[in-house]
Design an enzyme around this catalytic site. Structure first.
Site, PDB file in Angstrom:
ATOM      1  N   ALA A 149       0.811  -1.196  -0.156  1.00 19.30           N
ATOM      2  CA  ALA A 149      -0.129   0.006   0.079  1.00 19.30           C
ATOM      3  C   ALA A 149       0.754   1.155   0.172  1.00 19.30           C
ATOM      4  CB  ALA A 149      -1.081   0.045   1.180  1.00 19.30           C
ATOM      5  N   GLY A 181       0.512  -5.221   1.137  1.00 17.38           N
ATOM      6  CA  GLY A 181      -0.451  -5.259   0.568  1.00 17.38           C
ATOM      7  C   GLY A 181      -0.353  -5.803  -1.045  1.00 17.38           C
ATOM      8  N   GLU A 188      -0.543  -9.411  -0.416  1.00 18.83           N
ATOM      9  CA  GLU A 188      -1.920 -10.055  -0.015  1.00 18.83           C
ATOM     10  C   GLU A 188      -2.831  -9.886  -1.471  1.00 18.83           C
ATOM     11  OE1 GLU A 188      -2.459  -7.027   2.979  1.00 18.83           O
ATOM     12  OE2 GLU A 188      -3.084  -8.609   4.172  1.00 18.83           O
ATOM     13  N   GLU A 196       4.804  -5.577   7.144  1.00 19.57           N
ATOM     14  CA  GLU A 196       3.882  -4.331   7.904  1.00 19.57           C
ATOM     15  C   GLU A 196       4.516  -4.374   9.220  1.00 19.57           C
ATOM     16  OE1 GLU A 196       2.694  -6.675   5.652  1.00 19.57           O
ATOM     17  OE2 GLU A 196       1.016  -6.053   4.681  1.00 19.57           O
TER      18      GLU A 196
HETATM   19  N1  CO8 Z   1       4.573   3.268  -0.650  1.00 26.83           N
HETATM   20  C1  CO8 Z   1       4.740   4.217  -1.304  1.00 26.83           C
HETATM   21  N2  CO8 Z   1       6.044   4.500  -2.055  1.00 26.83           N
HETATM   22  C2  CO8 Z   1       6.792   3.447  -2.232  1.00 26.83           C
HETATM   23  C3  CO8 Z   1       6.213   2.287  -1.711  1.00 26.83           C
HETATM   24  C4  CO8 Z   1       5.333   2.208  -0.856  1.00 26.83           C
HETATM   25  N3  CO8 Z   1       4.889   1.007  -0.283  1.00 26.83           N
HETATM   26  N4  CO8 Z   1       7.304   1.315  -1.969  1.00 26.83           N
HETATM   27  C5  CO8 Z   1       8.177   2.109  -2.636  1.00 26.83           C
HETATM   28  N5  CO8 Z   1       7.992   3.319  -2.882  1.00 26.83           N
HETATM   29  C6  CO8 Z   1       8.558   4.376  -3.695  1.00 26.83           C
HETATM   30  C7  CO8 Z   1       9.957   4.745  -2.746  1.00 26.83           C
HETATM   31  O1  CO8 Z   1       9.347   5.933  -1.969  1.00 26.83           O
HETATM   32  C8  CO8 Z   1      10.707   5.446  -4.141  1.00 26.83           C
HETATM   33  O2  CO8 Z   1       9.896   6.717  -4.443  1.00 26.83           O
HETATM   34  P1  CO8 Z   1      11.042   7.955  -4.822  1.00 26.83           P
HETATM   35  O3  CO8 Z   1      11.654   7.635  -6.109  1.00 26.83           O
HETATM   36  O4  CO8 Z   1      10.097   9.076  -4.737  1.00 26.83           O
HETATM   37  O5  CO8 Z   1      11.749   8.056  -3.661  1.00 26.83           O
HETATM   38  C9  CO8 Z   1      10.326   4.571  -5.131  1.00 26.83           C
HETATM   39  O6  CO8 Z   1       9.036   3.646  -4.831  1.00 26.83           O
HETATM   40  C10 CO8 Z   1      11.540   3.508  -5.405  1.00 26.83           C
HETATM   41  O7  CO8 Z   1      11.543   2.844  -4.172  1.00 26.83           O
HETATM   42  P2  CO8 Z   1      13.072   2.948  -3.568  1.00 26.83           P
HETATM   43  O8  CO8 Z   1      13.887   4.039  -3.899  1.00 26.83           O
HETATM   44  O9  CO8 Z   1      12.730   2.685  -2.024  1.00 26.83           O
HETATM   45  O10 CO8 Z   1      13.649   1.414  -4.055  1.00 26.83           O
HETATM   46  P3  CO8 Z   1      14.532   0.500  -3.418  1.00 26.83           P
HETATM   47  O11 CO8 Z   1      14.920  -0.472  -4.508  1.00 26.83           O
HETATM   48  O12 CO8 Z   1      15.770   1.037  -2.691  1.00 26.83           O
HETATM   49  O13 CO8 Z   1      13.644  -0.269  -2.143  1.00 26.83           O
HETATM   50  C11 CO8 Z   1      11.839  -1.456  -1.442  1.00 26.83           C
HETATM   51  C12 CO8 Z   1      12.464  -1.183  -2.759  1.00 26.83           C
HETATM   52  C13 CO8 Z   1      12.695  -2.397  -0.675  1.00 26.83           C
HETATM   53  C14 CO8 Z   1      10.590  -2.232  -1.951  1.00 26.83           C
HETATM   54  C15 CO8 Z   1      11.412  -0.228  -0.462  1.00 26.83           C
HETATM   55  O14 CO8 Z   1      10.787   0.734  -1.485  1.00 26.83           O
HETATM   56  C16 CO8 Z   1      10.477  -0.538   0.338  1.00 26.83           C
HETATM   57  O15 CO8 Z   1      10.702  -1.051   1.611  1.00 26.83           O
HETATM   58  N6  CO8 Z   1       9.159   0.014   0.105  1.00 26.83           N
HETATM   59  C17 CO8 Z   1       8.194  -0.344   1.079  1.00 26.83           C
HETATM   60  C18 CO8 Z   1       7.556  -1.822   1.212  1.00 26.83           C
HETATM   61  C19 CO8 Z   1       6.734  -1.953   2.217  1.00 26.83           C
HETATM   62  O16 CO8 Z   1       6.891  -1.844   3.463  1.00 26.83           O
HETATM   63  N7  CO8 Z   1       5.464  -2.574   1.800  1.00 26.83           N
HETATM   64  C20 CO8 Z   1       4.179  -2.471   2.531  1.00 26.83           C
HETATM   65  C21 CO8 Z   1       3.491  -1.342   3.006  1.00 26.83           C
HETATM   66  S1  CO8 Z   1       2.194  -1.717   4.027  1.00 26.83           S
HETATM   67  C22 CO8 Z   1       1.050  -2.440   3.355  1.00 26.83           C
HETATM   68  O17 CO8 Z   1       1.014  -2.893   2.275  1.00 26.83           O
HETATM   69  C23 CO8 Z   1      -0.164  -3.008   4.239  1.00 26.83           C
HETATM   70  C24 CO8 Z   1      -1.393  -2.312   3.885  1.00 26.83           C
HETATM   71  C25 CO8 Z   1      -2.379  -1.919   4.917  1.00 26.83           C
HETATM   72  C26 CO8 Z   1      -3.613  -1.169   4.317  1.00 26.83           C
HETATM   73  C27 CO8 Z   1      -4.350  -0.684   5.710  1.00 26.83           C
HETATM   74  C28 CO8 Z   1      -5.414   0.190   4.961  1.00 26.83           C
HETATM   75  C29 CO8 Z   1      -5.979   1.188   6.027  1.00 26.83           C
END
Ligand code: CO8
Length: 256
Positions: free
Chosen positions: A66, A109, A112, A132
Site C-alpha cells: 500500500a 498489500g 496479499e 508490515e
Molecule cells: N508506498 C509508497 N511509496 C513506495 C512504496 C510504498 N509501499 N514502495 C516504494 N515506494 C517508492 C519509494 O518511496 C521510491 O520513491 P522515490 O523514487 O520518490 O523516492 C520509489 O518507490 C522506489 O523505491 P525505493 O527507492 O525505496 O527502491 P529500493 O529499491 O531502494 O527499495 C523497497 C525497494 C525495498 C521495496 C522499498 O521501496 C520499500 O521498503 N518499500 C516499502 C515496502 C513496504 O513496506 N510495503 C508494505 C506497505 S504496508 C502495506 O502494504 C499494508 C497495507 C495496509 C492497509 C491498511 C489500510 C487502512
C-alpha cells in the site's frame, strides 16, 4: 474503460490487468483500490472474459505494498472500512481463474493481492513478504488467513512476525509461488497457462473454481473481522506514525 493506475487489455477470451504506478513500485493508493474494484466488476460481467492475468508495470515490482505516503495519514476509522480486504475478497471471488505473474517486489498489500489470486508464477527476481510489522501495523487484508492457508501456519507466522522478504526460490519451496521462470518469460508463461485453461470446458473450469474456493475457504469469516479490528487499533498508535514517517523521511533524505 481507461484507468489512471491500471491498464486493462482484453484478449481473445481473457484479459490482462497491469498494475501501473511504476514510479512508486506500483504501490496501491486509494485511486487504485477504486479503479481495480471497478475493473473487477466490469470484467466479472463481461461474458467474453474467462480469466485474468495480472502483472506489474516495469521490471522492479509487482506491487510494493500500500502507498505509505497515504497510509501515514490514515486513522482507525479509515482502517475499519477494510477497503483493501474488500477488494481482495472480490478478486478471490472472481468467477474465473486468475494468475499473477510476479517480477520484483510483492510486499505487504502487494503480497496479499497476489494471495487473493488462484495461481502465482514468479520471475527469478521475485521478492515476497509481509513487512508490515516494520511499519507498526499488520497485514490486515487477508495476509494472516490466506498466507496460513497457502504456506501453513508456522511459515506464515515466521513471515509475518519477522517481516522478512524472501526470494523466488524460497517462495517456490514453501508454495508461495507455483513455478519460477526467467524474468523475461514469466508473463508469457502466465499467458500460456491461461491459454491452456481456456481450451478446457468453460463451465467445468468455472465450477472447479467454485469447488476450490469452497474447499480452501474453510477459514471462518471472523478471522477477517479480527484482522480488521486489529489493524484499526494499530492505525491509532504513535508507533505506526513514527515508523511510517521514518520510511517517508528516508525517501526525502535520499532526494536531498
Ligand atoms: N508506498 C509508497 N511509496 C513506495 C512504496 C510504498 N509501499 N514502495 C516504494 N515506494 C517508492 C519509494 O518511496 C521510491 O520513491 P522515490 O523514487 O520518490 O523516492 C520509489 O518507490 C522506489 O523505491 P525505493 O527507492 O525505496 O527502491 P529500493 O529499491 O531502494 O527499495 C523497497 C525497494 C525495498 C521495496 C522499498 O521501496 C520499500 O521498503 N518499500 C516499502 C515496502 C513496504 O513496506 N510495503 C508494505 C506497505 S504496508 C502495506 O502494504 C499494508 C497495507 C495496509 C492497509 C491498511 C489500510 C487502512
Amino acid at each position: 474503460m481507461t484507468y489512471e493506475t491500471l491498464k486493462v487489455v482484453k484478449k481473445e477470451g481473457w484479459a490482462e490487468v497491469i498494475i501501473s504506478r511504476p514510479e512508486v513500485l506500483n504501490a496501491i493508493n486509494l485511486k487504485m483500490v477504486r479503479e481495480l474494484s471497478q475493473a473487477m466488476d466490469e470484467l466479472s460481467l463481461d461474458d467474453e472474459v474467462r480469466g485474468i492475468v495480472f502483472h506489474g508495470e516495469g521490471d522492479k515490482a509487482f506491487v510494493a505494498g500500500a502507498d505509505i505516503s497515504e497510509l501515514v495519514e490514515r486513522k482507525t476509522v479509515d482502517a475499519l472500512k477494510a477497503i483493501n480486504a474488500g477488494l481482495f475478497q472480490k478478486i478471490e471471488d472472481y468467477p474465473w481463474p486468475t494468475i499473477a505473474a510476479i517480477k520484483g517486489y510483492a510486499l505487504g498489500g502487494g503480497c496479499e493481492l497476489a494471495l487473493a489470486m488462484d495461481i502465482r508464477l514468479g520471475g527469478r527476481s521475485a521478492q515476497m513478504g509481509q513487512p508490515e510489522v516494520n511499519l507498526g501495523i499488520i497485514p490486515g487484508a487477508g495476509g494472516p488467513h490466506r498466507l496460513s492457508r497457502l504456506v501453513g501456519p508456522g511459515m506464515a507466522r515466521e513471515l509475518i512476525y519477522t517481516g522478512k522478504i524472501i526470494d523466488a526460490e524460497e517462495c517456490l519451496r514453501i508454495g508461495l509461488l507455483n513455478h519460477v521462470h526467467d524474468d523475461d518469460r514469466v508473463v508469457d508463461e502466465a499467458r500460456a497457462m491461461m491459454q491452456t485453461i481456456l481450451k478446457k470446458s468453460p463451465m467445468a473450469v468455472r465450477v472447479a473454481k467454485v469447488a476450490l474456493n469452497a474447499a480452501v475457504n474453510t477459514v471462518d469469516r471472523r478471522s477477517q473481522y479480527v484482522e480488521c479490528l486489529g489493524q484499526g487499533m494499530l492505525f491509532d498508535s504513535e508507533d505506526q506514525r513514527t515508523r511510517m514517517t521514518r520510511f517517508l523521511e528516508r525517501k526525502k533524505a535520499k532526494d536531498s
